[in-house]
Design a protein around this motif. Sequence first.
Motif, short mmCIF file in Angstrom:
data_model
loop_
_atom_site.label_atom_id
_atom_site.label_comp_id
_atom_site.label_asym_id
_atom_site.label_seq_id
_atom_site.Cartn_x
_atom_site.Cartn_y
_atom_site.Cartn_z
N GLU A 197 -20.83 -20.24 8.88
CA GLU A 197 -21.55 -21.29 8.14
C GLU A 197 -22.50 -20.71 7.09
OE1 GLU A 197 -22.99 -24.00 11.22
OE2 GLU A 197 -20.95 -24.00 12.06
N GLU A 198 -23.02 -19.50 7.36
CA GLU A 198 -23.83 -18.83 6.35
C GLU A 198 -23.04 -18.58 5.06
OE1 GLU A 198 -24.96 -15.16 8.10
OE2 GLU A 198 -26.69 -16.00 9.17
N ARG A 236 -20.11 -18.84 14.67
CA ARG A 236 -20.29 -20.06 13.87
C ARG A 236 -21.41 -19.88 12.84
NH1 ARG A 236 -18.83 -25.25 17.85
NH2 ARG A 236 -16.75 -24.47 18.34
N ASN A 237 -22.48 -19.21 13.26
CA ASN A 237 -23.54 -18.92 12.28
C ASN A 237 -22.99 -18.08 11.14
OD1 ASN A 237 -25.58 -20.27 13.57
ND2 ASN A 237 -26.34 -18.47 14.66
N LYS A 242 -21.54 -18.75 19.30
CA LYS A 242 -22.69 -19.19 18.51
C LYS A 242 -22.89 -18.27 17.28
CE LYS A 242 -27.44 -20.66 19.23
NZ LYS A 242 -28.62 -19.87 19.54
#
Lengths: 462, 462
Positions: free
Chosen positions: B354-355, B350-351, B347
């Motif tokens: 994607e940031e 992925r954050n 998690k």
Amino acid sequence: MSIVEQVLSQADQQIEQSLERLFALMRIESISTDPAYKSECSAAADWLVSELQDLGFDASARKTPGHPMVVGHDHGSDNGPHVLFYGHYDVQPVDPIELWDRPPFEPGLIEGSDGRKQITGRGSSDDKGQLLTFVEACRAWKAVTGSLPVKVSILFEGEEESGSPSLDGFMQVNKDELKADIALVCDTTMWNADTPAITASLRGMMKENFTIEAASRDLHSGFYGGLARNPLHLLSRIVADLHDENGRVTIPDFYDGVPELTEAQKAEWQRLGFDQDAFLGDIGLSAPASEPGCSGLETLWARPTCEVNGLWGGYNGEGSKTVIPSRANAKFSFRLVGDQDPVAIRKAFRNFVEERLPDDCTIAYDLDDESDGLPLIVDTDQPLLKKAQEALAEEWNCEAPLIGCGGSIPIATEFKRVLDMDTLLIGFALENDRIHSPNEKYELKSFQKGIRSWVRILANLA
Amino acid sequence: MSIVEQVLSQADQQIEQSLERLFALMRIESISTDPAYKSECSAAADWLVSELQDLGFDASARKTPGHPMVVGHDHGSDNGPHVLFYGHYDVQPVDPIELWDRPPFEPGLIEGSDGRKQITGRGSSDDKGQLLTFVEACRAWKAVTGSLPVKVSILFEGEEESGSPSLDGFMQVNKDELKADIALVCDTTMWNADTPAITASLRGMMKENFTIEAASRDLHSGFYGGLARNPLHLLSRIVADLHDENGRVTIPDFYDGVPELTEAQKAEWQRLGFDQDAFLGDIGLSAPASEPGCSGLETLWARPTCEVNGLWGGYNGEGSKTVIPSRANAKFSFRLVGDQDPVAIRKAFRNFVEERLPDDCTIAYDLDDESDGLPLIVDTDQPLLKKAQEALAEEWNCEAPLIGCGGSIPIATEFKRVLDMDTLLIGFALENDRIHSPNEKYELKSFQKGIRSWVRILANLA
């Protein structure tokens, strides 16, 4: 009916046959960057020689260390200038092949989503379709008047997509034969689908490919992970470091020789009404990658770039593989402007890269300066340019603006440097022709009105 | 001559035949990560079933959503514990194929540069050679005594290199059948070529693959360069940001659950005399990539990693292509330790990724948590471990130390979690066996003394 009108009419009547000839040329898989296609490049050269000879040109294919040059001469009229027309018969590779809607070397005519007819296939626009506009214009002149209105020489090369490694040597050796009053090049775009243009500036080019090697073999990421250097991490660090958070290139002295735009130039480009949102929207993007404060046209025409064109290493297949690869590979190209010096930039780039490598890693480069091309600024006050502009205005019923181009056509700088000859860059491609990409196309209108435009330009130059 | 000595003698006499059986298994191209090899995986399972049946096991291949499981039972003696032996018959992909000295699936016996005989080919060490050491030990027992000294069950899986997606479900459904007093796994290394070892800790694993898409098609780097986003630049930025200048992973909370080594543990590993320079020198490196202050063994056994296993995009062929690609791809694996939580790390990762993506770029992942594996810490006080350690000491004439392993063998954590069963990790591979790499090998000595070691361990456990 004036002579020009008769020639234009002849060109229109013969458009089907012109198209068949273009398809024949496009079927030849003349990819110059891949040695596997060497014989196809020769075949394209031979095809062109034969066409030119049929038109009455004294034409031949000339050997070079790479792919052949096609040279042809037609004495034409003694009136007006002697022109040298340049084009290239080589094309870009076709991968990713799976994204093509039809096989890239099986050309055809389709209807685009806007209802316009398009010629599809590799080379349709870049540059087989474009160079044939000139050849077919000559054909129409010959058919109607038996001769050309000016003296015409032709040079078709087969290494433009490979950085033209043989061109300089060939021009040096054949200076007297190739020297003319002006060069004409058909390898650029119109301003938009209804507005022709003359390209007055081009970006230059510098390329680099390298491989970084860390461990002497691929490693298990469990047994070595953490202790052994991963060259993909090193490569990513190098690529990431090449731009700052504003998109500016961080290589020391990279911007030496980059001119600031004059306010007058900015205003002129402003008047063209470039729609950046539409430009990006057409390719599925909305956020520009440009430097803050740079307009879209300034970014594309007057700012340099440092771009990764390819990057690979490790396991790229289906599923996963827990490997620390021994090697990482990358291909770079730089677009240069103004007085930027490719030699100095190559040196600074290599320093930049090597400073970021640990002592136990090695790097190997596989290109040198043969593919470098200097930026070009055209003299826009020359009378022949004005005459061509007038001819374009007659054909298209509108002004033909002077535009920039973000691409690189080293030939124009080379004509000036080696043959002391100015160049007029007049092309009929559109920015959405997908050149270098899958599903390359050339509008049928570009082809037909391109032929007609050259008919008029030849008349006006005479 | 004691019974054990008779069995050892029998194993030695039959070593040629044992080797022929290993070669037969290695010729089956059971690459589990690539769907193209599905039937080969089934063939390897069938081969093992047949061998086990010949030995008198009640054996069968069991269907799973992926590749089959091989399960076999032999009642053996009522004395001593019931053991479940685990191995895997699947192997890693073989690319880069051009770096193999011989075809990967044509096994053979060669002499190494150190004069030692080596079994070469994919799977020689990981795990076909290792798992057959146990099977051949059983064969020797059966030949001499007609039975096994303890009750033996066997589980061979075919998806270990793919993250064992079917294993959990299979164990859940077959709990009663698979439950034993202790699990034995032969998929680890010795401490060195003369010193066997029992592996007391393993790193866990979390994998991620993704593709970033920027423009909707590949672009010409001249006509779009500077304005259009290059996903290779984005990907490089993401990868570069994943580590700080000290080699520490920068994903928020990544180190949650990573234990600090005790001074006692540090001292014990210190005594093993790990030669970091020789370890790195063997793979052509000299500068460790480890965090400052972490010893080599601490880095490999007790520190987590974030590793790029593959990365690609743009033009990767011969020569060059001035393209801005639409996509960039990467494959990652994380080695985890202590109480790190793969779900939380996925998690956070992925954050993190994607940031760093502009709003007009998209990302797609193609793995989920099925391939996750938790780290393992073995209970080193259990009596069966001591008995195995004694058997190894007898065979090799030296102490068998408790070591860590940087790799991931999720089965051991799964045996504990699903079947509430401890695992003894005893393997005879060497760190330079080039598992997952070209020219994988297994020392003939590992194979022969591996068989002999299992003969003794089975006797000691009884």
